[in-house]
Design a protein around this motif. Sequence first.
Motif, PDB file in Angstrom:
ATOM      1  N   SER A   1       9.837 -29.195 -36.342  1.00 55.21           N
ATOM      2  CA  SER A   1       8.527 -28.653 -36.701  1.00 55.21           C
ATOM      3  C   SER A   1       8.386 -27.162 -36.437  1.00 55.21           C
ATOM      4  O   SER A   1       7.276 -26.654 -36.482  1.00 55.21           O
TER       5      SER A   1
ATOM      6  N   LYS B   1       3.527 -28.903 -45.810  1.00 53.49           N
ATOM      7  CA  LYS B   1       3.578 -30.366 -45.933  1.00 53.49           C
ATOM      8  C   LYS B   1       2.853 -30.845 -47.180  1.00 53.49           C
ATOM      9  O   LYS B   1       3.307 -31.764 -47.874  1.00 53.49           O
TER      10      LYS B   1
ATOM     11  N   ASP C   1      10.168 -22.635 -44.395  1.00 52.72           N
ATOM     12  CA  ASP C   1      10.055 -24.090 -44.394  1.00 52.72           C
ATOM     13  C   ASP C   1       9.919 -24.579 -42.953  1.00 52.72           C
ATOM     14  O   ASP C   1       9.992 -23.800 -42.002  1.00 52.72           O
ATOM     15  N   LEU C   2       9.743 -25.897 -42.807  1.00 53.14           N
ATOM     16  CA  LEU C   2       9.680 -26.515 -41.483  1.00 53.14           C
ATOM     17  C   LEU C   2      11.001 -27.196 -41.167  1.00 53.14           C
ATOM     18  O   LEU C   2      11.555 -27.932 -41.998  1.00 53.14           O
TER      19      LEU C   2
ATOM     20  N   GLY D   1       4.926 -30.239 -50.118  1.00 54.99           N
ATOM     21  CA  GLY D   1       6.197 -30.950 -50.089  1.00 54.99           C
ATOM     22  C   GLY D   1       7.393 -30.024 -50.161  1.00 54.99           C
ATOM     23  O   GLY D   1       8.476 -30.433 -50.587  1.00 54.99           O
TER      24      GLY D   1
ATOM     25  N   LYS E   1       1.583 -24.970 -41.509  1.00 50.54           N
ATOM     26  CA  LYS E   1       2.332 -26.230 -41.590  1.00 50.54           C
ATOM     27  C   LYS E   1       1.700 -27.191 -42.589  1.00 50.54           C
ATOM     28  O   LYS E   1       2.402 -27.895 -43.321  1.00 50.54           O
ATOM     29  N   SER E   2       0.370 -27.200 -42.643  1.00 53.65           N
ATOM     30  CA  SER E   2      -0.305 -28.112 -43.583  1.00 53.65           C
ATOM     31  C   SER E   2      -0.039 -27.698 -45.027  1.00 53.65           C
ATOM     32  O   SER E   2       0.097 -28.556 -45.911  1.00 53.65           O
TER      33      SER E   2
END
Length: 501
Positions: free
Chosen positions: A298, A108, A293-294, A111, A104-105
């Motif tokens: 989440s 993020k 993707d998220l 982007g 997830k990091s």
Amino acid sequence: MLRRLFLRAPTSYRQASHAYYFAPQLSARVPPPAAHSLSITRFLCSSSSSQVPDGTSVEHVEDDVNLSASPPAATISIDRSGLYNSPEHSHEPSPDSELIKHLKSIIKFRGGPISVAEYMEEVLTNPKAGFYINRDVFGAEGDFITSPEVSQMFGEMIGVWAMCLWEQMGQPNKVNLVELGPGRGTLMADLLRGASKFKHFVQSLNIHMVECSPTLQKLQYINLKCEDENNTDGTVDKKTFSLLAGAPVTWHAALEQVPSGVPTIIIAHEFYDALPVHQFQKASHGWCEKMVDLAEDSTFRFVLSPQPTPATLYLMKRCKWAATEELAKLDQIEVCPKSMELTQTIAKRISSDGGGALIIDYGLNAVISDSLQPNPTCQAIRKHKFVNILDDPGSADLSAYVDFASIRRSAEEVSGDVSVHGPITQSQLLGALGINFRVEALLQNCTDEQAESLRTGYWRLVGEGEAPFWEGPEEQVPIGMGTRYLAMAIVNNRQGVPVPF
């Protein structure tokens, strides 16, 4: 490391649990054995030259594009009409693991989404939380069972292939025997046990295990019955030897680290299927790469890339190798750049040093498609069951069908000094190498329980579908892998056509 789930019962197939009879149809579809040297033939027919299973463990800018045209004229068109969501999946809410937080990091921080290939690579080989890194995932207590774990005969037959190639090479006094992704080391251990009576062959061996998992390296060390030699010459590097054959053993993180300049025999069993793949989907204006993707909640989801990606170059290359009619039928295409690159590394090594490589995996001799469908080619396996690849990453093995046609073209493209043979089915390979003779010899000197294990293992290796002789519980019926797995050989032209291709 395949992956490899063509079975139904989470039991060890070196063990026996139900009685049945050894029907004649067990060997009906297995081809006759290839011609071997007299000494190898004696080994196949010997009932005492190797261990019989004893129930214990012995033992990865928009432009129109025509992908079938020549590369200089080809450009890529991307559908920018919006991101595409695949059908939703569900999973139990649970606290995020370190790997999930890491994935997830990455998304993020960038982007935006990451490729399926990057997701797959992180899930399998992340140094801290990768699926293969810190656990034993093989066997009945793991997540999948591979052919070497099914029966000792698999490793023994691969040993026969290696010895035949060594003889075709002129019986060199020194040869590198390399295994890519050795798992527990079961295949190599069975190979060395079976070959131990062929002194000239085993004395020529320098064994190289290409393995990135420290946990599996330790298991390989144990199963090969390794010992470290005391250094008396003042050198820092210790030398490790396998007591199974007295051959030196070395571990490497990559094939490129294996010393060159020596004839080389490479075994890649269920290795290619764990290499990360890029997936492309046909959209209204061209091929778009599928990404991870998220979602707003989440959780992970699939989307289509809003812009061209670097992997598009490999898509163009793969499509250039395919027939126009083949591409016209496809809505999805899977490409594996690391498979192409690994194959070229193997071909260059064989071209310069001599020798050959044997690749065994489940896959197709065609463009891979239908990814992530009800019958997926990219799949996750947890505790012997298929699961969604986005569910709880790091807890399940991810694997993809192997594109054998791409392997062939990659090898032929890089060197004119090598030849590619196959693919043939695993059943054809093992049958021609003499597995029928071997199972008959072993059955002459074993207990009823061992005989049961041998017959079940034999069917799983060379059979097709459910075993017709099974009399035990339906949910535990042995499933044959003989036609689902394919074998391909890449050899130096000087060696001629390898057995049994």
